[in-house]
Write an enzyme that holds these catalytic residues in place. Structure first.
Site, PDB file in Angstrom:
ATOM      1  N   MET A  30       0.838  -1.201   0.000  1.00 62.71           N
ATOM      2  CA  MET A  30       0.000   0.000   0.000  1.00 62.71           C
ATOM      3  C   MET A  30       0.873   1.251   0.000  1.00 62.71           C
ATOM      4  O   MET A  30       0.408   2.341   0.360  1.00 62.71           O
ATOM      5  CB  MET A  30      -0.937  -0.008   1.204  1.00 62.71           C
ATOM      6  CG  MET A  30      -1.894  -1.196   1.154  1.00 62.71           C
ATOM      7  SD  MET A  30      -3.425  -0.903   2.023  1.00 62.71           S
ATOM      8  CE  MET A  30      -2.820  -0.707   3.671  1.00 62.71           C
ATOM      9  N   ALA A  32       4.022   3.955   0.933  1.00 62.69           N
ATOM     10  CA  ALA A  32       4.704   4.466   2.146  1.00 62.69           C
ATOM     11  C   ALA A  32       5.751   3.444   2.568  1.00 62.69           C
ATOM     12  O   ALA A  32       5.752   2.934   3.693  1.00 62.69           O
ATOM     13  CB  ALA A  32       3.703   4.763   3.258  1.00 62.69           C
ATOM     14  N   HIS A  37       9.256  -3.550   3.450  1.00 61.05           N
ATOM     15  CA  HIS A  37       8.803  -3.789   2.071  1.00 61.05           C
ATOM     16  C   HIS A  37       9.989  -4.132   1.166  1.00 61.05           C
ATOM     17  O   HIS A  37       9.921  -5.038   0.335  1.00 61.05           O
ATOM     18  CB  HIS A  37       8.132  -2.535   1.490  1.00 61.05           C
ATOM     19  CG  HIS A  37       6.884  -2.105   2.188  1.00 61.05           C
ATOM     20  ND1 HIS A  37       6.815  -0.943   2.922  1.00 61.05           N
ATOM     21  CD2 HIS A  37       5.654  -2.655   2.256  1.00 61.05           C
ATOM     22  CE1 HIS A  37       5.594  -0.790   3.406  1.00 61.05           C
ATOM     23  NE2 HIS A  37       4.869  -1.824   3.024  1.00 61.05           N
ATOM     24  N   GLY A 148       4.818 -10.475   4.153  1.00 55.95           N
ATOM     25  CA  GLY A 148       5.580 -10.256   5.388  1.00 55.95           C
ATOM     26  C   GLY A 148       4.907 -10.915   6.587  1.00 55.95           C
ATOM     27  O   GLY A 148       3.695 -10.801   6.774  1.00 55.95           O
ATOM     28  N   SER A 186       6.621  -0.287   9.970  1.00 56.70           N
ATOM     29  CA  SER A 186       5.247  -0.181   9.473  1.00 56.70           C
ATOM     30  C   SER A 186       5.068   1.207   8.873  1.00 56.70           C
ATOM     31  O   SER A 186       5.640   2.178   9.373  1.00 56.70           O
ATOM     32  CB  SER A 186       4.271  -0.361  10.638  1.00 56.70           C
ATOM     33  OG  SER A 186       2.996   0.111  10.276  1.00 56.70           O
TER      34      SER A 186
HETATM   35  P1  AMP Z   1       1.459  -3.037   3.433  1.00 57.96           P
HETATM   36  O1  AMP Z   1       2.048  -1.976   2.553  1.00 57.96           O
HETATM   37  O2  AMP Z   1       1.395  -2.667   4.865  1.00 57.96           O
HETATM   38  O3  AMP Z   1       0.164  -3.577   2.894  1.00 57.96           O
HETATM   39  O4  AMP Z   1       2.504  -4.247   3.385  1.00 57.96           O
HETATM   40  C1  AMP Z   1       2.879  -4.845   2.178  1.00 57.96           C
HETATM   41  C2  AMP Z   1       3.652  -6.108   2.470  1.00 57.96           C
HETATM   42  O5  AMP Z   1       4.819  -5.791   3.223  1.00 57.96           O
HETATM   43  C3  AMP Z   1       2.837  -7.109   3.319  1.00 57.96           C
HETATM   44  O6  AMP Z   1       3.102  -8.433   2.869  1.00 57.96           O
HETATM   45  C4  AMP Z   1       3.393  -6.871   4.694  1.00 57.96           C
HETATM   46  O7  AMP Z   1       3.262  -7.989   5.558  1.00 57.96           O
HETATM   47  C5  AMP Z   1       4.858  -6.592   4.385  1.00 57.96           C
HETATM   48  N1  AMP Z   1       5.481  -5.882   5.500  1.00 57.96           N
HETATM   49  C6  AMP Z   1       5.027  -4.768   6.140  1.00 57.96           C
HETATM   50  N2  AMP Z   1       5.847  -4.423   7.149  1.00 57.96           N
HETATM   51  C7  AMP Z   1       6.853  -5.345   7.163  1.00 57.96           C
HETATM   52  C8  AMP Z   1       7.994  -5.547   7.986  1.00 57.96           C
HETATM   53  N3  AMP Z   1       8.292  -4.736   8.994  1.00 57.96           N
HETATM   54  N4  AMP Z   1       8.803  -6.600   7.700  1.00 57.96           N
HETATM   55  C9  AMP Z   1       8.519  -7.442   6.673  1.00 57.96           C
HETATM   56  N5  AMP Z   1       7.450  -7.301   5.872  1.00 57.96           N
HETATM   57  C10 AMP Z   1       6.610  -6.281   6.110  1.00 57.96           C
END
Ligand code: AMP
Length: 280
Positions: A30, A32, A37, A148, A186
């Site tokens: 998503m 940011a 990521h 993740g 995050s």
């Molecule tokens: P998001 O942008 O929050 O939807 O995350 C995109 C992907 O990155 C998802 O598979 C998350 O689980 C992974 N992700 C987010 N934060 C972390 C982290 N600190 N370590 C590893 N993977 C992450």
């Protein structure tokens, strides 16, 4: 690095890659972006011939409109980071591109996963996650999907959706990347004030407290103590759970053998943070 907002272009690029026998790795996000990521992009780069990532803040997975409005958006910086990490294709769709007028929502039979932990506190969230990932997998048909472990329940939900929908994609779950004080990276962390950011390391300390105190028998006292630790650090706690690592069912007692995971969701100010740690 190719950047496109159109699924027709994306399909064309991927078709060409497939014809050359290239394997495709996919990292949905998503935006940011942070090092968490990027670790997924790098892992895909090492394991697949072509890496594609998407930047899409999916409205259907936000049960709280204010959370959607405040979700950080840093597209220019994200694109720089993706290029630097060796990403080959970035998909930057509009909401209409993902959900065109003819798009029909469906219900995913996720069983208890839909209603426990994140599902209980964010009603409809996982249906929205499945909707967008199902759609993205149909468009990209990757060989491997990189997720993740930070979003433990989401990994289980997406794996279940892939099984339900017969997608021919293998899931690789990647380790959680953390800040030096243990806070899981995050996108939401950038909304914390300096003081809130400092206090937030308590989540990792609390998960370690659970790991250190896990013993066969009753678990209710250590879960209660963990809630108190978080509250003392300034969190408003939604849940602290010790769960079976296989199906996430909550445990009030432990037999000394089952694989267990500790999971936390808590608000620091108006920022909702989640994290987890394998306990045994
Ligand atoms: P998001 O942008 O929050 O939807 O995350 C995109 C992907 O990155 C998802 O598979 C998350 O689980 C992974 N992700 C987010 N934060 C972390 C982290 N600190 N370590 C590893 N993977 C992450």
């Amino acid at each position: 690095m190719r950047v496109t907002t159109r699924s027709t272009h994306l399909r064309r690029y991927l078709q060409a890659a497939r014809e050359q026998g290239q394997t495709i790795g996919f990292v949905p996000t998503m935006g940011a972006l942070h090092r968490g990521h990027i670790s997924l992009i790098e892992l895909s780069g090492r394991s697949c011939d072509l890496t594609i990532s998407s930047l899409f803040v999916n409205p259907t997975q936000f049960n709280n409109p204010d959370d959607l409005k405040k979700y950080p958006r840093t597209t220019e910086k994200d694109l720089d980071m993706l290029e630097e990490a060796g990403c080959d294709i970035v998909f930057l769709p509009s909401v209409e591109e993902i959900y065109p007028a003819e798009f029909k929502a469906e219900h995913y039979e996720l069983g208890s996963l839909d209603h426990i932990l994140e599902g209980a506190f964010r009603p409809g969230h996982f249906q929205g996650v499945c909707m967008v990932v199902d759609r993205l997998l149909s468009l990209t048909e990757p060989d491997v999907l990189f997720l993740g472990k930070k979003d433990y329940q989401q990994c289980m939900v997406i794996s279940k959706m892939i099984e339900l929908k017969n997608h021919k994609t293998r899931v690789i779950i990647c380790p959680t990347i953390r800040e030096d004080d243990g806070l899981a990276m995050s996108s939401r962390n950038m909304r914390l004030s300096v003081q809130e950011r400092e206090k937030s390391a308590a989540i990792f300390r609390t998960l370690h407290f659970l790991k250190d105190h896990l013993q066969p028998g009753d678990l209710r006292e250590i879960k209660k103590a963990a809630v108190q630790m978080l509250e003392k650090a300034g969190f408003r706690v939604e849940y602290v759970e010790i769960a079976d690592a296989g199906d996430l069912s909550g445990l009030d007692a432990w037999d000394g053998n089952r694989k267990t995971v500790g999971l936390v969701a808590a608000y620091m100010g108006d920022v909702r943070l989640i994290d987890n740690l394998d306990l045994f």
